[in-house]
Motif scaffolding. Sequence first.
Motif, PDB file in Angstrom:
ATOM      1  N   ASN A  85      -0.089  -5.546   7.801  1.00 31.45           N
ATOM      2  CA  ASN A  85      -0.641  -4.429   7.713  1.00 31.45           C
ATOM      3  C   ASN A  85      -2.166  -5.445   7.010  1.00 31.45           C
ATOM      4  O   ASN A  85      -2.223  -4.733   6.236  1.00 31.45           O
ATOM      5  N   PHE A 100      -4.023  -4.947   2.507  1.00 30.99           N
ATOM      6  CA  PHE A 100      -2.103  -4.515   1.944  1.00 30.99           C
ATOM      7  C   PHE A 100      -2.276  -4.238   0.619  1.00 30.99           C
ATOM      8  O   PHE A 100      -1.383  -2.785   1.090  1.00 30.99           O
ATOM      9  N   PRO A 142      -3.297  -0.668  -0.359  1.00 30.52           N
ATOM     10  CA  PRO A 142      -2.812   0.402   0.290  1.00 30.52           C
ATOM     11  C   PRO A 142      -1.053  -0.016  -1.107  1.00 30.52           C
ATOM     12  O   PRO A 142      -0.741   1.770  -0.976  1.00 30.52           O
ATOM     13  N   TYR A 143      -0.765  -0.956  -1.294  1.00 29.65           N
ATOM     14  CA  TYR A 143       0.617  -1.475  -1.600  1.00 29.65           C
ATOM     15  C   TYR A 143       0.265  -0.508  -3.402  1.00 29.65           C
ATOM     16  O   TYR A 143       1.009   0.077  -3.702  1.00 29.65           O
ATOM     17  N   PHE A 161      -2.302   1.267  -4.234  1.00 23.08           N
ATOM     18  CA  PHE A 161      -2.887   2.990  -4.641  1.00 23.08           C
ATOM     19  C   PHE A 161      -0.520   3.719  -4.383  1.00 23.08           C
ATOM     20  O   PHE A 161      -0.462   4.283  -5.354  1.00 23.08           O
ATOM     21  N   ALA A 162      -0.120   2.820  -3.392  1.00 20.24           N
ATOM     22  CA  ALA A 162       1.226   4.062  -3.520  1.00 20.24           C
ATOM     23  C   ALA A 162       2.119   3.624  -4.208  1.00 20.24           C
ATOM     24  O   ALA A 162       2.619   4.850  -5.009  1.00 20.24           O
ATOM     25  N   ILE A 189      -7.462  -1.335   6.878  1.00 25.68           N
ATOM     26  CA  ILE A 189      -7.436   0.142   5.579  1.00 25.68           C
ATOM     27  C   ILE A 189      -7.829   0.916   5.771  1.00 25.68           C
ATOM     28  O   ILE A 189      -6.788   1.809   5.523  1.00 25.68           O
ATOM     29  N   PRO A 214      -4.470   4.582   9.166  1.00 28.80           N
ATOM     30  CA  PRO A 214      -3.545   5.623   8.348  1.00 28.80           C
ATOM     31  C   PRO A 214      -1.834   5.265   8.400  1.00 28.80           C
ATOM     32  O   PRO A 214      -1.426   5.062   7.738  1.00 28.80           O
ATOM     33  N   TRP A 260      -1.841   2.711   5.487  1.00 26.91           N
ATOM     34  CA  TRP A 260      -1.642   3.673   4.354  1.00 26.91           C
ATOM     35  C   TRP A 260       0.068   4.106   4.378  1.00 26.91           C
ATOM     36  O   TRP A 260       0.941   3.618   3.750  1.00 26.91           O
ATOM     37  N   ALA A 275       2.364   0.795   3.474  1.00 26.98           N
ATOM     38  CA  ALA A 275       2.635   1.125   2.059  1.00 26.98           C
ATOM     39  C   ALA A 275       3.279   1.944   1.010  1.00 26.98           C
ATOM     40  O   ALA A 275       4.321   1.178   0.660  1.00 26.98           O
ATOM     41  N   TYR A 276       3.107   3.187   1.621  1.00 28.33           N
ATOM     42  CA  TYR A 276       3.471   3.951   0.843  1.00 28.33           C
ATOM     43  C   TYR A 276       5.370   3.737   1.227  1.00 28.33           C
ATOM     44  O   TYR A 276       6.298   4.109   0.433  1.00 28.33           O
ATOM     45  N   VAL A 320       2.082  12.560   1.527  1.00 27.70           N
ATOM     46  CA  VAL A 320       2.489  11.555   2.762  1.00 27.70           C
ATOM     47  C   VAL A 320       3.805  11.214   2.897  1.00 27.70           C
ATOM     48  O   VAL A 320       4.133  11.051   4.800  1.00 27.70           O
TER      49      VAL A 320
END
Length: 507
Positions: free
Chosen positions: A37, A42, A45-46, A48-49, A215, A218, A221, A224-225, A440
Amino acid sequence: MENRSQWGTRAGFIMAAVGSAIGLGNIWRFPAVAYENGGGAFFIPYLFALLTAGIPILIMEFAMGQKYRGSAPLTFRRINKKTEFIGWWAVLVAFVISTYYSVIIAWAISYSIFSFNQTWGADTEGFLFGEYLQLAEIPGQIGGLVPGVLIPLIITWLLVLGILFRGVKKGIEVANRIFIPLLLIVFLVVVIRAVTLPGAMEGLNAFFTPDFSQILSPSVWIAAYGQIFFSLSIAFAIMITYSSYLPKKSDITNNAFIVGFGNSGFELLAGIGVFGILGFMASSAGVSVDEVVAGGVGLAFVVFPAIINELPAFNGLFGALFFISLTLAGITSLMSITETYVAALVDKFKISRSKAVLFGGGLAALLSLLYASKGGLYFLDNIDYFINQFGVAMIGLVEVVLIAWILRKTNMLKNHANEISDIRLGSWWTISIAVITPIVMGYMMFGLFKLNLMREFDTDSGNYENYSNAFINNTGWAVVAGVLVLGVVLASMKWKSNDSLSDYDDK
Protein backbone atom coordinates in the motif's frame (compact mmCIF):
# COMPACT_ATOMS: atom_id res chain seq x y z
CA MET A 1 -17.22 -1.67 47.03
CA GLU A 2 -15.31 -4.61 45.53
CA ASN A 3 -11.70 -5.39 46.30
CA ARG A 4 -10.48 -5.45 42.71
CA SER A 5 -7.03 -6.68 41.69
CA GLN A 6 -4.54 -3.98 40.72
CA TRP A 7 -1.31 -3.69 38.81
CA GLY A 8 1.74 -3.42 41.02
CA THR A 9 3.29 -0.60 39.01
CA ARG A 10 2.50 1.68 36.09
CA ALA A 11 5.32 0.03 34.13
CA GLY A 12 3.66 -3.33 34.75
CA PHE A 13 0.42 -2.13 33.17
CA ILE A 14 2.19 -0.57 30.20
CA MET A 15 4.20 -3.73 29.54
CA ALA A 16 1.05 -5.84 29.75
CA ALA A 17 -0.83 -3.52 27.37
CA VAL A 18 2.11 -3.40 24.95
CA GLY A 19 2.43 -7.18 25.25
CA SER A 20 -1.21 -7.55 24.30
CA ALA A 21 -0.88 -5.21 21.32
CA ILE A 22 2.36 -6.76 20.02
CA GLY A 23 1.26 -10.06 18.57
CA LEU A 24 1.74 -12.30 15.57
CA GLY A 25 0.18 -9.75 13.22
CA ASN A 26 2.89 -7.19 13.96
CA ILE A 27 5.51 -9.54 12.58
CA TRP A 28 3.76 -11.24 9.70
CA ARG A 29 0.98 -8.83 8.67
CA PHE A 30 2.25 -5.25 8.93
CA PRO A 31 5.32 -5.51 6.62
CA ALA A 32 3.29 -6.97 3.73
CA VAL A 33 0.40 -4.50 4.23
CA ALA A 34 2.80 -1.54 4.22
CA TYR A 35 4.66 -2.76 1.15
CA GLU A 36 1.47 -3.42 -0.84
CA ASN A 37 0.00 0.00 0.00
CA GLY A 38 2.66 2.47 -1.02
CA GLY A 39 5.79 1.38 0.87
CA GLY A 40 7.27 4.39 2.67
CA ALA A 41 4.28 6.50 1.64
CA PHE A 42 2.02 4.15 3.65
CA PHE A 43 3.38 5.64 6.86
CA ILE A 44 1.45 8.86 6.19
CA PRO A 45 -2.04 7.30 6.37
CA TYR A 46 -0.75 4.85 9.00
CA LEU A 47 0.34 7.68 11.32
CA PHE A 48 -2.88 9.56 10.64
CA ALA A 49 -4.89 6.44 11.51
CA LEU A 50 -2.87 5.96 14.70
CA LEU A 51 -3.60 9.52 15.83
CA THR A 52 -7.27 9.64 14.80
CA ALA A 53 -8.41 6.09 15.62
CA GLY A 54 -5.83 3.94 17.40
CA ILE A 55 -4.78 6.19 20.26
CA PRO A 56 -8.22 7.89 20.64
CA ILE A 57 -9.94 4.49 21.03
CA LEU A 58 -7.20 3.35 23.41
CA ILE A 59 -7.85 6.46 25.52
CA MET A 60 -11.60 5.81 25.41
CA GLU A 61 -11.24 2.19 26.52
CA PHE A 62 -8.64 3.02 29.17
CA ALA A 63 -11.00 5.67 30.56
CA MET A 64 -13.98 3.29 30.51
CA GLY A 65 -12.16 0.48 32.29
CA GLN A 66 -10.42 2.73 34.81
CA LYS A 67 -13.58 4.70 35.69
CA TYR A 68 -16.10 1.85 35.82
CA ARG A 69 -13.75 -0.71 37.40
CA GLY A 70 -14.93 -3.82 35.63
CA SER A 71 -14.51 -6.39 32.88
CA ALA A 72 -16.09 -5.42 29.56
CA PRO A 73 -19.60 -6.71 30.45
CA LEU A 74 -19.54 -5.04 33.87
CA THR A 75 -18.15 -1.80 32.44
CA PHE A 76 -20.87 -1.59 29.79
CA ARG A 77 -23.52 -2.48 32.38
CA ARG A 78 -22.36 0.32 34.64
CA ILE A 79 -22.45 2.75 31.71
CA ASN A 80 -25.98 1.64 30.82
CA LYS A 81 -27.72 -1.60 31.82
CA LYS A 82 -29.06 -2.08 28.30
CA THR A 83 -25.56 -2.23 26.79
CA GLU A 84 -24.14 -5.12 28.81
CA PHE A 85 -24.51 -7.48 25.86
CA ILE A 86 -21.87 -5.48 23.92
CA GLY A 87 -19.34 -6.35 26.61
CA TRP A 88 -20.25 -10.03 26.36
CA TRP A 89 -20.14 -9.86 22.58
CA ALA A 90 -16.56 -8.55 22.78
CA VAL A 91 -15.59 -11.15 25.39
CA LEU A 92 -16.97 -14.01 23.30
CA VAL A 93 -15.11 -12.77 20.22
CA ALA A 94 -11.94 -12.85 22.33
CA PHE A 95 -12.84 -16.37 23.47
CA VAL A 96 -13.16 -17.60 19.88
CA ILE A 97 -9.88 -15.95 18.89
CA SER A 98 -8.07 -17.56 21.83
CA THR A 99 -9.09 -21.04 20.67
CA TYR A 100 -7.15 -20.78 17.42
CA TYR A 101 -4.49 -18.22 18.37
CA SER A 102 -3.10 -20.80 20.78
CA VAL A 103 -2.61 -23.25 17.92
CA ILE A 104 -0.48 -20.82 15.92
CA ILE A 105 1.70 -20.39 19.01
CA ALA A 106 2.00 -24.18 19.11
CA TRP A 107 3.24 -24.15 15.50
CA ALA A 108 5.84 -21.52 16.43
CA ILE A 109 7.06 -23.67 19.33
CA SER A 110 7.44 -26.65 17.00
CA TYR A 111 9.30 -24.60 14.41
CA SER A 112 11.65 -23.21 17.08
CA ILE A 113 12.83 -26.80 17.54
CA PHE A 114 12.74 -27.64 13.82
CA SER A 115 15.05 -24.68 13.14
CA PHE A 116 18.17 -26.23 14.65
CA ASN A 117 18.47 -28.93 11.98
CA GLN A 118 16.01 -27.58 9.37
CA THR A 119 13.61 -30.48 9.85
CA TRP A 120 11.36 -28.98 7.18
CA GLY A 121 13.85 -29.86 4.43
CA ALA A 122 13.96 -28.21 1.00
CA ASP A 123 10.21 -28.26 0.35
CA THR A 124 9.03 -26.03 3.18
CA GLU A 125 5.50 -25.72 1.85
CA GLY A 126 5.09 -29.46 1.42
CA PHE A 127 6.46 -30.05 4.92
CA LEU A 128 4.06 -27.58 6.56
CA PHE A 129 0.87 -28.77 4.92
CA GLY A 130 1.79 -32.39 4.44
CA GLU A 131 4.17 -33.78 7.03
CA TYR A 132 3.55 -31.33 9.90
CA LEU A 133 -0.14 -30.34 9.69
CA GLN A 134 -1.14 -33.47 7.74
CA LEU A 135 -3.79 -31.30 6.11
CA ALA A 136 -7.07 -32.94 5.11
CA GLU A 137 -8.00 -32.86 1.45
CA ILE A 138 -11.45 -31.32 1.85
CA PRO A 139 -12.33 -28.26 4.02
CA GLY A 140 -14.75 -29.33 6.74
CA GLN A 141 -13.18 -32.70 7.39
CA ILE A 142 -11.81 -32.99 10.92
CA GLY A 143 -9.73 -36.15 10.74
CA GLY A 144 -7.64 -37.29 13.68
CA LEU A 145 -5.52 -35.18 16.00
CA VAL A 146 -1.98 -34.35 14.85
CA PRO A 147 0.48 -35.20 17.69
CA GLY A 148 3.09 -32.70 16.45
CA VAL A 149 0.57 -29.89 16.97
CA LEU A 150 -1.20 -31.32 20.02
CA ILE A 151 1.85 -31.55 22.29
CA PRO A 152 3.02 -27.90 21.94
CA LEU A 153 -0.63 -26.81 22.14
CA ILE A 154 -0.94 -28.46 25.55
CA ILE A 155 2.32 -26.76 26.63
CA THR A 156 0.96 -23.38 25.46
CA TRP A 157 -2.25 -23.67 27.47
CA LEU A 158 -0.49 -24.99 30.58
CA LEU A 159 1.85 -21.99 30.51
CA VAL A 160 -0.84 -19.36 29.88
CA LEU A 161 -3.37 -20.75 32.35
CA GLY A 162 -0.64 -21.24 34.95
CA ILE A 163 0.23 -17.54 34.65
CA LEU A 164 -3.42 -16.50 34.89
CA PHE A 165 -3.95 -18.69 37.96
CA ARG A 166 -1.42 -16.51 39.77
CA GLY A 167 -3.49 -13.39 39.20
CA VAL A 168 -2.93 -9.92 37.78
CA LYS A 169 0.03 -8.66 39.82
CA LYS A 170 1.90 -11.91 40.48
CA GLY A 171 0.95 -13.62 37.23
CA ILE A 172 0.27 -11.37 34.21
CA GLU A 173 2.48 -8.48 35.34
CA VAL A 174 5.46 -10.65 36.29
CA ALA A 175 5.20 -12.67 33.06
CA ASN A 176 5.13 -9.54 30.90
CA ARG A 177 8.08 -8.05 32.79
CA ILE A 178 10.02 -11.13 31.67
CA PHE A 179 8.57 -11.80 28.22
CA ILE A 180 8.46 -8.26 26.75
CA PRO A 181 12.14 -7.36 27.38
CA LEU A 182 13.10 -10.87 26.23
CA LEU A 183 11.00 -10.47 23.06
CA LEU A 184 12.64 -7.12 22.26
CA ILE A 185 16.15 -8.49 22.81
CA VAL A 186 15.57 -11.66 20.78
CA PHE A 187 13.84 -9.84 17.92
CA LEU A 188 16.49 -7.12 17.87
CA VAL A 189 19.12 -9.83 17.36
CA VAL A 190 17.01 -11.18 14.47
CA VAL A 191 16.74 -7.70 12.90
CA ILE A 192 20.47 -6.94 13.26
CA ARG A 193 21.30 -10.24 11.61
CA ALA A 194 18.71 -9.61 8.88
CA VAL A 195 20.01 -6.19 7.86
CA THR A 196 23.60 -7.46 7.65
CA LEU A 197 22.73 -10.20 5.13
CA PRO A 198 23.76 -9.87 1.46
CA GLY A 199 20.93 -8.16 -0.45
CA ALA A 200 19.23 -6.81 2.69
CA MET A 201 19.47 -3.21 1.43
CA GLU A 202 17.52 -4.20 -1.66
CA GLY A 203 14.69 -5.38 0.57
CA LEU A 204 14.80 -2.29 2.77
CA ASN A 205 14.72 -0.04 -0.30
CA ALA A 206 11.62 -1.88 -1.50
CA PHE A 207 10.01 -1.47 1.93
CA PHE A 208 10.79 2.23 2.47
CA THR A 209 10.69 3.64 -1.09
CA PRO A 210 7.48 5.70 -1.18
CA ASP A 211 4.90 5.33 -3.93
CA PHE A 212 2.97 8.54 -3.42
CA SER A 213 0.62 7.73 -6.28
CA GLN A 214 -1.17 5.28 -3.98
CA ILE A 215 -1.84 7.85 -1.26
CA LEU A 216 -5.01 9.08 -3.00
CA SER A 217 -6.49 5.57 -3.09
CA PRO A 218 -9.25 4.99 -0.49
CA SER A 219 -8.17 1.35 -0.18
CA VAL A 220 -4.76 2.43 1.14
CA TRP A 221 -6.34 4.54 3.88
CA ILE A 222 -8.72 1.71 4.75
CA ALA A 223 -5.71 -0.64 4.94
CA ALA A 224 -3.98 1.81 7.32
CA TYR A 225 -6.99 2.05 9.62
CA GLY A 226 -7.49 -1.69 9.46
CA GLN A 227 -3.88 -2.37 10.44
CA ILE A 228 -4.04 0.06 13.37
CA PHE A 229 -7.37 -1.33 14.48
CA PHE A 230 -6.40 -4.99 14.44
CA SER A 231 -2.89 -4.53 15.85
CA LEU A 232 -3.71 -2.49 18.97
CA SER A 233 -5.99 -5.01 20.74
CA ILE A 234 -8.86 -2.51 20.75
CA ALA A 235 -12.57 -3.40 20.56
CA PHE A 236 -12.44 -6.89 21.95
CA ALA A 237 -12.52 -6.30 25.68
CA ILE A 238 -8.78 -6.49 26.39
CA MET A 239 -7.92 -2.86 27.07
CA ILE A 240 -11.12 -2.28 29.08
CA THR A 241 -10.24 -5.29 31.25
CA TYR A 242 -6.58 -4.37 31.71
CA SER A 243 -7.34 -0.73 32.55
CA SER A 244 -9.93 -1.81 35.14
CA TYR A 245 -6.96 -2.98 37.26
CA LEU A 246 -5.41 0.51 37.26
CA PRO A 247 -5.38 2.58 40.47
CA LYS A 248 -8.01 5.33 40.47
CA LYS A 249 -5.55 8.17 39.85
CA SER A 250 -3.53 6.55 37.07
CA ASP A 251 -2.61 8.63 34.03
CA ILE A 252 -4.75 7.50 31.08
CA THR A 253 -3.75 9.63 28.11
CA ASN A 254 0.01 9.29 28.56
CA ASN A 255 -0.31 5.53 28.92
CA ALA A 256 -2.32 5.33 25.69
CA PHE A 257 0.33 7.27 23.75
CA ILE A 258 3.09 5.04 25.13
CA VAL A 259 1.21 1.86 24.21
CA GLY A 260 0.19 3.16 20.78
CA PHE A 261 3.65 4.34 19.76
CA GLY A 262 5.31 1.32 21.40
CA ASN A 263 3.21 -1.00 19.25
CA SER A 264 3.90 0.99 16.09
CA GLY A 265 7.62 1.11 16.89
CA PHE A 266 7.71 -2.68 17.06
CA GLU A 267 5.80 -2.92 13.76
CA LEU A 268 8.41 -0.71 12.09
CA LEU A 269 11.17 -2.88 13.56
CA ALA A 270 9.37 -5.96 12.24
CA GLY A 271 9.16 -4.40 8.78
CA ILE A 272 12.90 -3.73 8.77
CA GLY A 273 13.69 -7.28 9.87
CA VAL A 274 11.27 -8.99 7.50
CA PHE A 275 12.28 -7.00 4.42
CA GLY A 276 15.97 -7.32 5.21
CA ILE A 277 15.47 -11.09 5.08
CA LEU A 278 13.22 -10.94 1.99
CA GLY A 279 15.89 -8.82 0.26
CA PHE A 280 18.43 -11.55 0.98
CA MET A 281 16.07 -14.18 -0.42
CA ALA A 282 15.40 -12.16 -3.59
CA SER A 283 19.10 -11.53 -4.08
CA SER A 284 19.96 -15.21 -3.61
CA ALA A 285 17.27 -16.31 -6.06
CA GLY A 286 18.09 -13.59 -8.58
CA VAL A 287 14.55 -12.19 -8.59
CA SER A 288 12.96 -8.89 -7.57
CA VAL A 289 11.72 -8.36 -4.01
CA ASP A 290 8.06 -8.19 -5.08
CA GLU A 291 8.29 -11.84 -6.17
CA VAL A 292 9.09 -13.05 -2.64
CA VAL A 293 6.81 -10.82 -0.56
CA ALA A 294 4.27 -12.75 1.50
CA GLY A 295 2.28 -12.34 4.68
CA GLY A 296 0.54 -14.41 7.32
CA VAL A 297 1.06 -18.13 7.80
CA GLY A 298 2.83 -18.42 4.45
CA LEU A 299 5.47 -15.86 5.42
CA ALA A 300 6.19 -17.34 8.84
CA PHE A 301 6.03 -21.06 8.15
CA VAL A 302 6.86 -21.41 4.44
CA VAL A 303 8.94 -18.43 3.27
CA PHE A 304 11.05 -17.97 6.41
CA PRO A 305 12.07 -21.63 6.69
CA ALA A 306 13.11 -21.49 3.02
CA ILE A 307 15.21 -18.39 3.77
CA ILE A 308 16.73 -20.03 6.86
CA ASN A 309 17.87 -22.90 4.63
CA GLU A 310 19.89 -20.43 2.54
CA LEU A 311 21.56 -18.44 5.33
CA PRO A 312 25.35 -18.50 5.14
CA ALA A 313 25.99 -19.14 8.86
CA PHE A 314 24.26 -19.81 12.17
CA ASN A 315 21.01 -20.50 10.33
CA GLY A 316 19.72 -22.87 13.02
CA LEU A 317 20.19 -20.29 15.77
CA PHE A 318 18.71 -17.51 13.63
CA GLY A 319 15.64 -19.62 12.86
CA ALA A 320 15.14 -20.55 16.50
CA LEU A 321 15.35 -16.89 17.57
CA PHE A 322 12.78 -15.87 14.95
CA PHE A 323 10.26 -18.51 15.99
CA ILE A 324 10.93 -17.83 19.69
CA SER A 325 10.01 -14.21 18.90
CA LEU A 326 6.73 -15.40 17.41
CA THR A 327 6.11 -17.59 20.46
CA LEU A 328 6.75 -14.77 22.95
CA ALA A 329 4.62 -12.29 21.01
CA GLY A 330 1.85 -14.86 20.84
CA ILE A 331 1.98 -15.83 24.52
CA THR A 332 1.70 -12.22 25.79
CA SER A 333 -1.28 -11.63 23.49
CA LEU A 334 -2.98 -14.92 24.41
CA MET A 335 -2.69 -14.05 28.11
CA SER A 336 -4.55 -10.80 27.55
CA ILE A 337 -7.20 -12.38 25.32
CA THR A 338 -7.91 -15.12 27.88
CA GLU A 339 -7.98 -12.64 30.78
CA THR A 340 -11.03 -10.93 29.21
CA TYR A 341 -13.34 -13.87 29.79
CA VAL A 342 -11.70 -14.90 33.06
CA ALA A 343 -12.44 -11.41 34.45
CA ALA A 344 -15.97 -11.46 33.00
CA LEU A 345 -16.79 -14.79 34.68
CA VAL A 346 -15.44 -13.57 38.02
CA ASP A 347 -17.47 -10.34 37.84
CA LYS A 348 -20.74 -11.83 36.62
CA PHE A 349 -20.94 -15.05 38.58
CA LYS A 350 -18.79 -14.14 41.62
CA ILE A 351 -16.72 -17.30 41.32
CA SER A 352 -13.08 -17.47 42.35
CA ARG A 353 -10.39 -16.56 39.87
CA SER A 354 -9.12 -20.14 39.93
CA LYS A 355 -12.53 -21.49 38.92
CA ALA A 356 -12.88 -18.88 36.17
CA VAL A 357 -9.46 -19.78 34.74
CA LEU A 358 -10.24 -23.48 34.99
CA PHE A 359 -13.68 -23.18 33.38
CA GLY A 360 -13.09 -20.43 30.79
CA GLY A 361 -9.52 -21.30 29.92
CA GLY A 362 -10.18 -25.02 30.13
CA LEU A 363 -13.12 -24.76 27.71
CA ALA A 364 -11.05 -22.68 25.26
CA ALA A 365 -8.22 -25.23 25.47
CA LEU A 366 -10.66 -28.07 24.82
CA LEU A 367 -12.16 -26.32 21.77
CA SER A 368 -8.70 -25.53 20.45
CA LEU A 369 -8.26 -29.25 19.80
CA LEU A 370 -10.37 -28.73 16.67
CA TYR A 371 -7.49 -26.80 15.14
CA ALA A 372 -5.00 -29.49 16.12
CA SER A 373 -6.83 -31.91 13.85
CA LYS A 374 -5.95 -32.68 10.25
CA GLY A 375 -8.62 -30.28 9.04
CA GLY A 376 -7.65 -27.65 11.59
CA LEU A 377 -6.06 -25.14 9.21
CA TYR A 378 -9.26 -24.79 7.16
CA PHE A 379 -11.33 -24.16 10.29
CA LEU A 380 -8.74 -21.69 11.56
CA ASP A 381 -8.57 -19.75 8.30
CA ASN A 382 -12.33 -19.41 7.85
CA ILE A 383 -13.21 -18.63 11.47
CA ASP A 384 -10.35 -16.14 11.76
CA TYR A 385 -11.54 -14.28 8.65
CA PHE A 386 -15.14 -13.98 9.78
CA ILE A 387 -14.60 -13.33 13.48
CA ASN A 388 -12.08 -10.56 12.76
CA GLN A 389 -13.99 -8.86 9.97
CA PHE A 390 -17.48 -9.18 11.43
CA GLY A 391 -16.62 -9.50 15.10
CA VAL A 392 -13.77 -7.20 16.09
CA ALA A 393 -14.38 -4.58 13.39
CA MET A 394 -18.14 -4.52 13.94
CA ILE A 395 -17.77 -4.21 17.72
CA GLY A 396 -15.39 -1.28 17.21
CA LEU A 397 -17.95 0.52 15.08
CA VAL A 398 -20.80 -0.22 17.50
CA GLU A 399 -18.68 0.84 20.48
CA VAL A 400 -17.72 4.29 19.18
CA VAL A 401 -21.22 5.02 17.84
CA LEU A 402 -22.75 3.96 21.16
CA ILE A 403 -20.38 6.05 23.29
CA ALA A 404 -20.30 9.12 21.04
CA TRP A 405 -23.77 9.34 19.52
CA ILE A 406 -26.27 7.24 21.49
CA LEU A 407 -25.15 7.53 25.11
CA ARG A 408 -23.16 10.76 24.51
CA LYS A 409 -20.41 9.86 26.97
CA THR A 410 -17.47 11.43 25.16
CA ASN A 411 -17.37 14.61 27.24
CA MET A 412 -17.69 12.66 30.48
CA LEU A 413 -14.86 10.30 29.53
CA LYS A 414 -12.74 13.21 28.30
CA ASN A 415 -13.23 15.07 31.57
CA HIS A 416 -12.40 11.92 33.54
CA ALA A 417 -9.17 11.42 31.58
CA ASN A 418 -8.20 15.09 31.86
CA GLU A 419 -8.59 15.07 35.64
CA ILE A 420 -5.90 12.42 36.10
CA SER A 421 -3.69 12.74 32.98
CA ASP A 422 -0.70 14.90 32.11
CA ILE A 423 -1.74 15.27 28.46
CA ARG A 424 -5.13 16.99 28.27
CA LEU A 425 -7.64 15.98 25.62
CA GLY A 426 -9.27 18.59 23.41
CA SER A 427 -11.38 18.75 20.27
CA TRP A 428 -8.91 16.45 18.45
CA TRP A 429 -10.01 13.50 20.57
CA THR A 430 -13.74 14.30 20.40
CA ILE A 431 -13.71 14.71 16.60
CA SER A 432 -11.69 11.50 16.17
CA ILE A 433 -14.10 9.44 18.28
CA ALA A 434 -17.36 11.04 17.18
CA VAL A 435 -16.68 11.70 13.49
CA ILE A 436 -13.55 10.26 11.87
CA THR A 437 -13.56 6.75 13.34
CA PRO A 438 -17.30 6.06 12.82
CA ILE A 439 -17.08 7.23 9.18
CA VAL A 440 -13.99 5.16 8.37
CA MET A 441 -15.20 2.06 10.24
CA GLY A 442 -18.67 2.39 8.72
CA TYR A 443 -17.16 2.57 5.25
CA MET A 444 -15.00 -0.49 6.00
CA MET A 445 -17.95 -2.53 7.25
CA PHE A 446 -20.14 -1.53 4.30
CA GLY A 447 -17.44 -2.69 1.91
CA LEU A 448 -16.97 -5.99 3.76
CA PHE A 449 -20.67 -6.78 3.88
CA LYS A 450 -21.05 -5.88 0.22
CA LEU A 451 -18.13 -8.12 -0.74
CA ASN A 452 -19.34 -11.11 1.25
CA LEU A 453 -22.97 -10.77 0.22
CA MET A 454 -21.80 -10.77 -3.39
CA ARG A 455 -19.86 -13.93 -2.68
CA GLU A 456 -22.93 -15.45 -1.05
CA PHE A 457 -25.39 -14.73 -3.84
CA ASP A 458 -23.25 -14.25 -6.94
CA THR A 459 -22.05 -17.62 -8.16
CA ASP A 460 -19.41 -15.99 -10.39
CA SER A 461 -17.59 -14.23 -7.55
CA GLY A 462 -16.96 -17.34 -5.44
CA ASN A 463 -16.77 -17.66 -1.65
CA TYR A 464 -13.84 -16.67 0.53
CA GLU A 465 -10.95 -18.97 -0.48
CA ASN A 466 -13.53 -20.76 -2.69
CA TYR A 467 -14.86 -22.67 0.32
CA SER A 468 -18.23 -24.36 -0.09
CA ASN A 469 -21.40 -22.53 1.00
CA ALA A 470 -21.97 -25.12 3.73
CA PHE A 471 -18.47 -24.63 5.17
CA ILE A 472 -18.73 -20.83 4.96
CA ASN A 473 -22.12 -20.82 6.68
CA ASN A 474 -21.37 -23.43 9.35
CA THR A 475 -17.94 -22.19 10.43
CA GLY A 476 -18.08 -18.55 9.35
CA TRP A 477 -21.43 -16.87 9.61
CA ALA A 478 -22.62 -19.30 12.30
CA VAL A 479 -19.74 -18.36 14.63
CA VAL A 480 -20.32 -14.63 14.04
CA ALA A 481 -24.04 -14.97 14.79
CA GLY A 482 -23.43 -17.37 17.67
CA VAL A 483 -21.22 -15.01 19.67
CA LEU A 484 -23.78 -12.22 19.30
CA VAL A 485 -26.73 -14.39 20.36
CA LEU A 486 -24.82 -15.94 23.27
CA GLY A 487 -23.78 -12.44 24.33
CA VAL A 488 -27.44 -11.42 24.61
CA VAL A 489 -28.19 -14.61 26.58
CA LEU A 490 -25.36 -14.02 29.07
CA ALA A 491 -26.38 -10.38 29.48
CA SER A 492 -29.91 -11.46 30.38
CA MET A 493 -28.69 -13.70 33.22
CA LYS A 494 -28.85 -12.39 36.76
CA TRP A 495 -25.74 -10.96 38.41
CA LYS A 496 -24.59 -12.83 41.51
CA SER A 497 -23.65 -9.65 43.34
CA ASN A 498 -25.43 -6.36 43.89
CA ASP A 499 -22.05 -4.65 43.57
CA SER A 500 -22.53 -4.68 39.81
CA LEU A 501 -25.47 -2.33 40.37
CA SER A 502 -23.40 0.18 42.35
CA ASP A 503 -23.92 3.81 41.51
CA TYR A 504 -21.39 4.72 38.83
CA ASP A 505 -22.94 7.98 37.75
CA ASP A 506 -21.15 10.70 35.83
CA LYS A 507 -20.57 13.07 38.71
